[in-house]
Design a protein around this motif. Structure first.
Motif, PDB file in Angstrom:
ATOM      1  N   LYS A   1       7.329  10.908   0.322  1.00 25.20           N
ATOM      2  CA  LYS A   1       7.782   9.776  -0.494  1.00 25.20           C
ATOM      3  C   LYS A   1       7.755  10.183  -1.955  1.00 25.20           C
ATOM      4  O   LYS A   1       6.835  10.890  -2.390  1.00 25.20           O
ATOM      5  CB  LYS A   1       6.872   8.564  -0.304  1.00 25.20           C
TER       6      LYS A   1
ATOM      7  N   LEU B   1      -5.160  -1.937   7.307  1.00 27.85           N
ATOM      8  CA  LEU B   1      -4.919  -1.076   6.147  1.00 27.85           C
ATOM      9  C   LEU B   1      -3.447  -1.057   5.754  1.00 27.85           C
ATOM     10  O   LEU B   1      -3.085  -0.449   4.750  1.00 27.85           O
ATOM     11  CB  LEU B   1      -5.387   0.360   6.443  1.00 27.85           C
ATOM     12  N   LYS B   2      -2.589  -1.690   6.577  1.00 31.06           N
ATOM     13  CA  LYS B   2      -1.131  -1.721   6.352  1.00 31.06           C
ATOM     14  C   LYS B   2      -0.592  -0.301   6.137  1.00 31.06           C
ATOM     15  O   LYS B   2       0.198  -0.052   5.221  1.00 31.06           O
ATOM     16  CB  LYS B   2      -0.773  -2.587   5.141  1.00 31.06           C
ATOM     17  N   ARG B   3      -1.030   0.622   6.919  1.00 27.86           N
ATOM     18  CA  ARG B   3      -0.686   2.020   6.660  1.00 27.86           C
ATOM     19  C   ARG B   3      -0.392   2.748   7.970  1.00 27.86           C
ATOM     20  O   ARG B   3      -1.125   2.600   8.943  1.00 27.86           O
ATOM     21  CB  ARG B   3      -1.859   2.670   5.950  1.00 27.86           C
TER      22      ARG B   3
ATOM     23  N   ARG C   1      -0.258   9.770  10.062  1.00 28.36           N
ATOM     24  CA  ARG C   1      -0.037  10.840  11.039  1.00 28.36           C
ATOM     25  C   ARG C   1      -1.411  11.255  11.548  1.00 28.36           C
ATOM     26  O   ARG C   1      -2.354  11.384  10.766  1.00 28.36           O
ATOM     27  CB  ARG C   1       0.648  12.032  10.363  1.00 28.36           C
TER      28      ARG C   1
ATOM     29  N   ASP D   1      -0.808   4.521  -5.483  1.00 31.49           N
ATOM     30  CA  ASP D   1      -1.060   3.206  -4.885  1.00 31.49           C
ATOM     31  C   ASP D   1      -1.378   2.193  -5.981  1.00 31.49           C
ATOM     32  O   ASP D   1      -2.513   1.730  -6.098  1.00 31.49           O
ATOM     33  CB  ASP D   1      -2.229   3.346  -3.899  1.00 31.49           C
TER      34      ASP D   1
ATOM     35  N   ILE E   1       0.854  -1.198   0.000  1.00 29.12           N
ATOM     36  CA  ILE E   1       0.000   0.000   0.000  1.00 29.12           C
ATOM     37  C   ILE E   1       0.882   1.237   0.000  1.00 29.12           C
ATOM     38  O   ILE E   1       1.758   1.375   0.847  1.00 29.12           O
ATOM     39  CB  ILE E   1      -0.966  -0.020   1.199  1.00 29.12           C
ATOM     40  N   TRP E   2       0.649   2.100  -0.943  1.00 25.59           N
ATOM     41  CA  TRP E   2       1.420   3.340  -1.072  1.00 25.59           C
ATOM     42  C   TRP E   2       0.483   4.540  -0.946  1.00 25.59           C
ATOM     43  O   TRP E   2      -0.704   4.454  -1.256  1.00 25.59           O
ATOM     44  CB  TRP E   2       2.079   3.404  -2.449  1.00 25.59           C
ATOM     45  N   GLY E   3       1.047   5.654  -0.533  1.00 27.63           N
ATOM     46  CA  GLY E   3       0.351   6.931  -0.671  1.00 27.63           C
ATOM     47  C   GLY E   3      -0.413   7.395   0.550  1.00 27.63           C
ATOM     48  O   GLY E   3      -0.431   6.743   1.592  1.00 27.63           O
ATOM     49  N   GLU E   4      -1.020   8.551   0.397  1.00 32.90           N
ATOM     50  CA  GLU E   4      -1.716   9.230   1.488  1.00 32.90           C
ATOM     51  C   GLU E   4      -3.221   9.324   1.250  1.00 32.90           C
ATOM     52  O   GLU E   4      -3.950   9.802   2.110  1.00 32.90           O
ATOM     53  CB  GLU E   4      -1.168  10.655   1.644  1.00 32.90           C
ATOM     54  N   ALA E   5      -3.682   8.892   0.072  1.00 33.05           N
ATOM     55  CA  ALA E   5      -5.100   9.029  -0.245  1.00 33.05           C
ATOM     56  C   ALA E   5      -5.912   7.964   0.479  1.00 33.05           C
ATOM     57  O   ALA E   5      -5.452   6.846   0.678  1.00 33.05           O
ATOM     58  CB  ALA E   5      -5.304   8.903  -1.747  1.00 33.05           C
ATOM     59  N   GLU E   6      -7.115   8.343   0.887  1.00 31.08           N
ATOM     60  CA  GLU E   6      -8.050   7.384   1.488  1.00 31.08           C
ATOM     61  C   GLU E   6      -9.144   7.105   0.484  1.00 31.08           C
ATOM     62  O   GLU E   6      -9.827   8.024   0.037  1.00 31.08           O
ATOM     63  CB  GLU E   6      -8.682   7.979   2.750  1.00 31.08           C
TER      64      GLU E   6
ATOM     65  N   ASN F   1       2.913  14.161   4.149  1.00 31.27           N
ATOM     66  CA  ASN F   1       1.992  14.570   5.221  1.00 31.27           C
ATOM     67  C   ASN F   1       2.745  15.455   6.198  1.00 31.27           C
ATOM     68  O   ASN F   1       3.956  15.305   6.384  1.00 31.27           O
ATOM     69  CB  ASN F   1       1.348  13.360   5.922  1.00 31.27           C
TER      70      ASN F   1
END
Lengths: 419, 262
Positions: free
Chosen positions: A218, B114-116, B119, A116, A105-110, A259
């Motif tokens: 990242k 969620l493997k995340r 912050r 991702d 899992i990559w990134g900051e988006a939900e 972030n």
């Protein structure tokens, strides 16, 4: 209780019976869930499934083995046993190596996929009981190298795995409307041709990140296949029939995410530039009517998280821009816009010592205006037992991503037990 | 007449004792006491198992198990917690970084499903920690500059001589006034009362047990009682160890994902 459900229950008891035999340096944990959904329009029950989602972890001096089997029991389908993940972690002094079938899992988006792109998606149900189930594992070797606050990550996905799309008889299947002349009475799609398993057809990803107190960031990149197939050729076996064959195409992307804290706010951002991304162009007045074009596409997201009145709040704005846009561009046979705008909104609050949780998650697509509203409530009885209920309400224009499912609005309930 | 004389004598003795207490207490300013508490030797590093027992107003009990690691280095207090039970939060980890120079804390949570690593907004210091009667602020070391402090008196608690310090928050807080009973010379608290904005007693922290490990006083059993909600939370600390060697990658995203092992 039908035979599949009985089999599921017997399997569950067998698993629980062997729990005491788990060695001391191993753990076995997981979740059993019963999930049922009723369609608000037709009052039918398209989903009633039992799920066992388990993790077996065995630690050694070298690292840790993780097995993640998942069992689905659904009255309308065969019992599905799926090894969702199976990998071994090697922990070295300044590096970790993970080998096997894994989700990344990559990134900051939900709830959105920008950088991702390592793990494809399981879209067979579109709406899932758990969002975490949307990602499919890929056979890969992943290496993380650490140098102070910096992490360099390299991923080699040895075999391409595509996104799973809904079956043609699924309530989530989309029937494309293709503007062929009336004389064409039959249009069908062939199964997608999978790329050969060769080194050349591997996928590669690279990431450099810094975990910082002021800002974490990242930079990501990859050489990938389109996770969904593209229409590659149209043949005419007879004058009234068209057969469309499909295949996966390659492209590369670069992007990044970050972030940071701004007072009491968390600011998140993510962007990706897809270089020469293959897309379909559909124009039935031309020959051939469907072609593959390459366009640069930019996706950018900004999100804010904060606490207010004792609740957690979050909002995101996602923009997609397609360069050299033409009206004939389609994705999964739906028109691609030059600019597409999506907002998400999330609120969560807890009551009674965090036993009762109330959530609302919303997607809003601006043009055409359509939305998905997901209010839910859960009660935690303690000892890992939770009772949940909620609504998935699709509203708005039928041409929208969510409005198209207006007849699929659901009320659902679930009981979970974590062991 | 005899009674009257006795009363006067008792009054004089009390006045003398209180006066001496005030004189003694005046040896330290409130700021000095709270800086002593803040700077008290609590080991450069620590590991402990926490059992958190939550009791609601009806008396029903829930238990949570946490393993906690802490490191004080170069003006930063890093704290990493792994939740072991209940099962629905197992493997969730929480990292907080607190700065001596008064910068806002940085807080991260790892959600294994969620493997995340996310912050999270760090102004949640007044929010409940994991549904307990403790707040995030209670779980860390509150910077002395956030309050003004006054030594009110001296009291004997659990056979320990304590200085009672009143702290008034400079900023907006759910509990703008607190009273702390600080053991003189050892500089750890034995009791704390939290007063709400209307002046009523909101919560009381009482220390049930403490012990000396490697020359450092450790609170091994404490109870926070919320008088309004009639709930309480007990935290018992077990297998406390100090001055462990953590490598540079321990209080990072990497370890949050790996878990307490490895």
């Amino acid at each position: 209780m039908n035979i599949r459900q009985k089999t599921f229950v017997v399997f569950l008891f067998l698993v629980l019976a062997v729990l005491p035999a788990i060695p001391a340096n191993s753990t076995f944990s997981g979740m059993v869930r019963d999930y049922a959904a009723v369609r608000l329009e037709s009052l039918d029950m398209p989903v009633h499934e039992q799920t066992m989602d388990a993790f077996y972890e065995h630690s050694t001096d070298m690292g840790k083995l993780t097995l993640h089997p998942v069992v689905y029991s659904n009255p309308n389908k065969a019992l599905q046993l799926n090894l969702a993940e199976a990998y071994f972690d090697f922990y070295l002094e300044n590096a970790d190596v993970r080998v096997g079938k894994q989700k990344v899992i990559w990134g900051e988006a939900e709830g959105a996929f920008i950088t991702d792109l390592v793990s494809p998606r399981d879209m067979r149900s579109f709406i899932l009981a758990d969002f975490s189930e949307i990602r499919k594992a890929v056979p890969a070797i992943k290496v993380d190298y650490y140098a102070g606050p910096y992490t360099m990550q390299g991923i080699w996905v040895t075999h391409f795995i595509p996104t799973s799309l809904p079956a043609s008889n699924s309530m989530w299947a989309q029937t494309p409307t293709l503007p062929f002349p009336p004389a064409i009475t039959s249009v069908s799609f062939t199964d997608s041709a999978m790329p050969e398993t060769t080194l050349e057809n591997s996928e590669f990803f690279l990431s450099l990140g810094r975990f910082g107190n002021a800002v974490s960031w990242k930079l990501n990149g990859g050489y990938v296949f389109t996770d969904e197939p593209l229409a590659s050729e149209v043949t005419a076996p007879d004058p009234a029939t068209r057969v469309i064959s499909q295949r996966y195409e390659r492209y590369s992307f670069i992007g990044g995410s970050f972030n940071t804290a701004l007072g009491g706010l968390v600011l998140r951002g993510e962007t990706a530039l897809a270089l020469d991304k293959p897309m379909n162009s559909l124009d039935t007045s031309k020959n051939p009517p469907i072609t593959i074009e390459k366009h640069t596409q930019v996706q950018a997201l900004v999100g804010l998280d904060w606490n207010m009145l004792g609740s957690q709040w979050s909002t995101q704005y996602l923009m997609v821009y397609t360069h050299d846009h033409t009206a004939s561009l389609v994705s999964q046979m739906k028109p691609v816009k030059e600019f597409a705008h999506t907002f998400t909104f999330r609120m969560q609050d807890t009551f009674f010592d965090e036993q009762l949780t109330v959530r609302l998650f919303t997607y809003i697509e601006v043009e055409p205006l359509n939305t998905l509203l997901r209010p839910s409530i859960s009660y935690n009885f303690g000892n890992g037992v939770l009772l949940e209920g909620g609504l998935d309400v699709f509203l708005g224009d039928k041409d929208g991503t969510f409005g198209t499912y207006a007849s699929n609005s659901l009320a659902w309930a679930a009981l979970r037990w974590y062991f | 007449m005899k009674n009257h004389k006795q009363h006067r004598r008792i009054f004089l003795v009390l006045a003398l004792v209180l006066g001496m207490s005030a004189l003694f207490a005046a040896d330290y300013s409130g700021e000095q006491v709270m800086w002593e508490v803040y700077n008290r030797d609590s080991g450069d590093t620590m590991r402990a198992n926490l059992i958190m027992t939550l009791t609601n107003a009806r008396g029903s009990v829930r238990e949570r198990s946490i393993v906690q690691y802490r490191m004080d280095k170069e003006g930063v207090e890093s704290k990493l917690m792994f939740f072991l039970s209940p099962n629905d939060v197992r493997n969730t980890s929480f990292l907080s970084l607190s700065y001596e120079d008064g910068r806002s804390d940085a807080q991260y949570i790892y959600l294994p499903a969620l493997k995340r690593v996310k912050r999270i907004a760090s102004d949640s210091k007044n929010d409940s920690f994991m549904g307990s009667d403790f707040t995030y602020d209670d779980m860390g070391s509150r910077h002395p500059d956030l309050d003004t402090h006054t030594v009110l008196r001296k009291e004997l608690i659990q056979e320990k001589s304590t200085l009672v310090v009143e702290s008034i928050a400079k900023g907006d807080e759910d509990y703008p006034r607190t009273l702390s009973w600080v053991v003189e010379g050892e500089w750890f608290g034995l009791k704390k009362e939290f007063y709400r904005q209307d002046g009523t007693l909101g919560r009381t922290l009482s220390i049930e047990a403490f012990e000396e490990v490697d020359g450092i006083y450790v609170i091994t059993d404490m109870i926070m009682k919320d008088w309004e909600k009639q709930t309480s939370t007990r935290i018992q600390m077990k297998e406390v160890a100090f001055n462990l060697d953590f490598d540079d990658n321990f209080f990072t995203e990497r370890q949050m994902k790996i878990g307490p092992r490895g």
